[in-house]
Motif scaffolding. Structure first.
Motif, PDB file in Angstrom:
ATOM      1  N   ALA A  16       0.764  -1.194  -0.091  1.00 36.27           N
ATOM      2  CA  ALA A  16       0.029   0.057  -0.046  1.00 36.27           C
ATOM      3  C   ALA A  16       0.758   1.330  -0.012  1.00 36.27           C
ATOM      4  N   LEU A  17       1.900   1.138   0.778  1.00 37.49           N
ATOM      5  CA  LEU A  17       2.877   2.446   0.884  1.00 37.49           C
ATOM      6  C   LEU A  17       3.537   2.617  -0.563  1.00 37.49           C
ATOM      7  N   GLN A  18       3.991   1.408  -1.189  1.00 39.20           N
ATOM      8  CA  GLN A  18       4.649   1.571  -2.535  1.00 39.20           C
ATOM      9  C   GLN A  18       3.595   2.341  -3.423  1.00 39.20           C
ATOM     10  N   SER A  19       2.603   1.789  -3.443  1.00 35.13           N
ATOM     11  CA  SER A  19       1.300   2.287  -4.474  1.00 35.13           C
ATOM     12  C   SER A  19       1.227   3.794  -3.993  1.00 35.13           C
ATOM     13  N   GLU A  20       1.165   4.225  -2.806  1.00 31.84           N
ATOM     14  CA  GLU A  20       0.901   5.699  -2.343  1.00 31.84           C
ATOM     15  C   GLU A  20       2.336   6.415  -2.914  1.00 31.84           C
ATOM     16  N   ILE A  21       3.567   5.933  -2.835  1.00 36.03           N
ATOM     17  CA  ILE A  21       4.785   6.461  -3.419  1.00 36.03           C
ATOM     18  C   ILE A  21       4.713   6.663  -4.813  1.00 36.03           C
ATOM     19  N   ASN A  22       4.259   5.642  -5.508  1.00 35.73           N
ATOM     20  CA  ASN A  22       4.306   5.775  -6.967  1.00 35.73           C
ATOM     21  C   ASN A  22       3.007   6.833  -7.345  1.00 35.73           C
ATOM     22  N   SER A  23       2.035   6.977  -6.567  1.00 35.71           N
ATOM     23  CA  SER A  23       0.912   8.035  -6.781  1.00 35.71           C
ATOM     24  C   SER A  23       1.653   9.531  -6.418  1.00 35.71           C
ATOM     25  N   VAL A  24       2.433   9.570  -5.451  1.00 35.06           N
ATOM     26  CA  VAL A  24       2.830  10.869  -5.149  1.00 35.06           C
ATOM     27  C   VAL A  24       3.993  11.325  -6.057  1.00 35.06           C
ATOM     28  N   GLN A  25       5.106  10.251  -6.615  1.00 38.30           N
ATOM     29  CA  GLN A  25       5.837  10.719  -7.369  1.00 38.30           C
ATOM     30  C   GLN A  25       5.335  11.161  -8.710  1.00 38.30           C
ATOM     31  N   LYS A  26       4.075  10.518  -9.116  1.00 38.94           N
ATOM     32  CA  LYS A  26       3.435  10.784 -10.396  1.00 38.94           C
ATOM     33  C   LYS A  26       3.034  12.213 -10.300  1.00 38.94           C
ATOM     34  N   ASN A  27       2.207  12.711  -9.156  1.00 39.40           N
ATOM     35  CA  ASN A  27       2.138  13.984  -8.833  1.00 39.40           C
ATOM     36  C   ASN A  27       3.205  14.916  -8.940  1.00 39.40           C
ATOM     37  N   ILE A  28       4.092  14.413  -8.307  1.00 41.12           N
ATOM     38  CA  ILE A  28       5.612  15.624  -8.484  1.00 41.12           C
ATOM     39  C   ILE A  28       5.902  15.834  -9.750  1.00 41.12           C
ATOM     40  N   ASP A  29       5.999  14.576 -10.597  1.00 46.87           N
ATOM     41  CA  ASP A  29       6.388  14.650 -12.334  1.00 46.87           C
ATOM     42  C   ASP A  29       5.356  15.678 -12.893  1.00 46.87           C
ATOM     43  N   LYS A  30       4.310  15.424 -12.501  1.00 41.11           N
ATOM     44  CA  LYS A  30       3.022  16.229 -13.273  1.00 41.11           C
ATOM     45  C   LYS A  30       3.310  17.662 -12.989  1.00 41.11           C
ATOM     46  N   THR A  31       3.565  18.056 -11.525  1.00 44.17           N
ATOM     47  CA  THR A  31       3.650  19.309 -11.099  1.00 44.17           C
ATOM     48  C   THR A  31       4.691  19.993 -11.612  1.00 44.17           C
ATOM     49  N   GLU A  32       6.082  19.291 -11.691  1.00 43.23           N
ATOM     50  CA  GLU A  32       7.334  19.881 -12.323  1.00 43.23           C
ATOM     51  C   GLU A  32       6.919  20.450 -13.771  1.00 43.23           C
ATOM     52  N   LYS A  33       6.318  19.472 -14.638  1.00 43.85           N
ATOM     53  CA  LYS A  33       5.780  19.703 -15.768  1.00 43.85           C
ATOM     54  C   LYS A  33       5.323  21.094 -16.088  1.00 43.85           C
ATOM     55  N   ASN A  34       4.082  21.027 -15.132  1.00 37.86           N
ATOM     56  CA  ASN A  34       3.379  22.348 -15.057  1.00 37.86           C
ATOM     57  C   ASN A  34       4.027  23.379 -14.612  1.00 37.86           C
ATOM     58  N   ILE A  35       4.969  23.390 -13.960  1.00 31.36           N
ATOM     59  CA  ILE A  35       5.701  24.623 -13.455  1.00 31.36           C
ATOM     60  C   ILE A  35       6.666  24.994 -14.792  1.00 31.36           C
ATOM     61  N   GLU A  36       7.136  24.120 -15.345  1.00 32.65           N
ATOM     62  CA  GLU A  36       8.079  24.361 -16.541  1.00 32.65           C
ATOM     63  C   GLU A  36       7.320  25.087 -17.790  1.00 32.65           C
ATOM     64  N   LYS A  37       5.949  24.433 -17.702  1.00 30.09           N
ATOM     65  CA  LYS A  37       4.985  25.127 -18.782  1.00 30.09           C
ATOM     66  C   LYS A  37       4.725  26.609 -18.600  1.00 30.09           C
ATOM     67  N   THR A  38       4.258  26.502 -17.161  1.00 29.61           N
ATOM     68  CA  THR A  38       3.604  27.899 -16.793  1.00 29.61           C
ATOM     69  C   THR A  38       4.779  29.043 -16.885  1.00 29.61           C
ATOM     70  N   GLN A  39       6.011  28.668 -16.428  1.00 26.27           N
ATOM     71  CA  GLN A  39       7.276  29.552 -16.395  1.00 26.27           C
ATOM     72  C   GLN A  39       7.418  29.988 -17.868  1.00 26.27           C
ATOM     73  N   ALA A  40       7.366  29.119 -18.873  1.00 28.78           N
ATOM     74  CA  ALA A  40       7.647  29.417 -20.369  1.00 28.78           C
ATOM     75  C   ALA A  40       6.682  30.379 -20.818  1.00 28.78           C
ATOM     76  N   ASN A  41       5.236  29.972 -20.541  1.00 30.14           N
ATOM     77  CA  ASN A  41       4.186  30.860 -20.715  1.00 30.14           C
ATOM     78  C   ASN A  41       4.293  32.291 -20.121  1.00 30.14           C
ATOM     79  N   ILE A  42       4.703  32.386 -18.730  1.00 32.50           N
ATOM     80  CA  ILE A  42       4.993  33.719 -18.273  1.00 32.50           C
ATOM     81  C   ILE A  42       6.059  34.444 -18.975  1.00 32.50           C
TER      82      ILE A  42
END
Length: 420
Positions: free
Chosen positions: A93-119
């Motif tokens: 269950a912990l490993q599943s949660e870690i995978n989910s959090v890591q996926k959120n981190i990767d997604k957020t980092e891409k959003n930050i990169e994209k938003t910064q480029a737009n700005i």
């Protein structure tokens, strides 16, 4: 019109953000509930392990190589395995949660990169428009801008007046459009900067959670390895104790039945059970059929989890007749139906077979399970292969806890090993 569109867009964004928050909360709640259930499960197992250890400590004070000690140790080992399984479930269950959090981190980092480029892009557009607007204002100031009325009054004819009037309107509209563009660009940049800041906050929170979850998973894996090591040690102790006890009592066997009347009574009950089964199937029932000759190896399952045989078919080591095979096992061990069928006899005697069961499997084949401490099924019950039908014991004429197992063809005992 622009204000209406902006309000509508803001409303849609607000709804989407609300939905994200709701689903995120539900996911977090489900994980928290699952974690709480696993925690309760582990606590319950640990309590049972503690109780088993107290019982073992009591028995150690007497004589270790007793059947009661083996039973208690076997129970503790099963509970330890349950604990390891629960820990592994928690780790998964912990490993599943870690995978989910890591996926959120990767997604957020891409959003930050994209938003910064737009700005950066919008900031460049804003700087260009602002610079042009400032140049225009500076030029008007230097040239000493005159008012609209003065421009019109100095016109020599109506044609010039109309031309100059159109020019004034055009300049005014151009200035107004430039100012609107600057305000819109500034608003968009500020909005995206706010979103960028929220993404960065979310990223930091997820990174902290990921670090905590990984630490917890490492601790969990270490505990699993530790428990496995303890389990291996306890299994070795159980095997050594069973071997020692087995050397003290070479055979768990039935004592010699010297009461002819009781022997005849038992056989009469078995014969009557077969007769009833035959009548119940219209005279051509399963008991009166034939299994044919030769070996039927693998047709039946073992009646216990313990495969060692202390006394075989058709004789004990002493030479006395033995109509089945004996599987020594702790009192209370599961006794399984060797195949699917119908229970045709379930008796509780305090002599001979003790508490025993006979199951009709069809085609003249039946099995008998004797000396049980508990019967879980009764006459007429249909059982499935592998179903627990009793608990082993040492009832009737027996010198120790074991499962006496017989295979009968048309009522006559045959070698069970030909069917297992």
């Amino acid at each position: 019109m622009r204000l209406v569109k902006f309000k509508k867009s803001a409303k849609i964004i607000s709804v989407l953000l609300s939905l994200c928050l709701i689903f995120g909360t539900l996911s977090s709640t489900a994980f928290a509930k699952s974690t709480a259930e696993l925690k309760d499960k582990k606590a319950k197992i640990q309590q049972e392990i503690d109780d088993a250890e107290k019982e073992i400590d009591k028995l150690k004070g007497k004589k270790e190589e007793t059947q009661e000690y083996i039973t208690a140790l076997d129970k503790k080992i099963k509970l330890k395995q349950d604990k390891i399984d629960a820990l592994q479930e928690d780790a998964d269950a912990l490993q599943s949660e870690i995978n989910s959090v890591q996926k959120n981190i990767d997604k957020t980092e891409k959003n930050i990169e994209k938003t910064q480029a737009n700005i950066d892009k919008k900031q460049a557009e804003f700087d260009k428009t602002y610079s042009e607007y400032c140049e225009r204002l500076r030029a008007m100031y230097v040239s000493g801008s005159v008012n609209n009325l003065e421009v019109l009054l100095t016109s020599s004819d109506i044609s010039t007046i109309l031309t100059r009037s159109q020019m004034i309107r055009s300049v005014s509209e151009q200035d107004s459009a430039a100012m609107d563009s600057l305000m819109n660009q500034m608003s968009e940049i500020e909005k995206e900067k706010a979103e960028l800041e929220q993404d960065r906050i979310k990223l930091n929170e997820n990174k902290k959670k990921l670090k905590a979850d990984k630490k917890k998973l490492d601790d969990n894996i270490s505990e699993i390895e530790s428990e496995k090591s303890k389990l291996d040690s306890e299994v070795a102790e159980l095997n050594a104790t069973m071997k020692k006890l087995s050397s003290q009592t070479a055979e768990y066997q039935e004592t010699i039945e010297d009461n002819e009347a009781e022997l005849a009574k038992v056989q009469s009950e078995i014969d009557a059970a077969y007769a009833r089964a035959s009548r119940g199937s219209g005279g051509t029932g399963s008991i009166s059929g034939s299994t044919g000759g030769g070996s039927h190896s693998g047709r039946l399952g073992y009646p216990t989890d313990y495969r060692s045989i202390s006394a075989g078919y058709p004789n004990y080591s002493s030479g006395r007749y033995h109509g089945g095979i004996d599987f020594p096992c702790p009192t209370g061990s599961a006794v399984y139906a060797a195949a699917s069928g119908t229970v045709i006899l379930a008796k509780k005697l305090y002599y001979s077979y003790g508490h025993y069961i006979i199951i009709d499997h069809g085609d003249g084949l039946s099995t008998l399970y004797a000396h049980n401490s508990q019967l879980n099924v009764g006459v007429g019950d249909h059982v499935s292969k592998g179903q627990i039908i009793a608990r082993s014991g040492s009832t009737g004429n027996s010198t120790g806890p074991h499962c006496h197992f017989e295979v009968r063809v048309n009522g006559s005992r045959v070698n069970p090993l030909n069917y297992l």
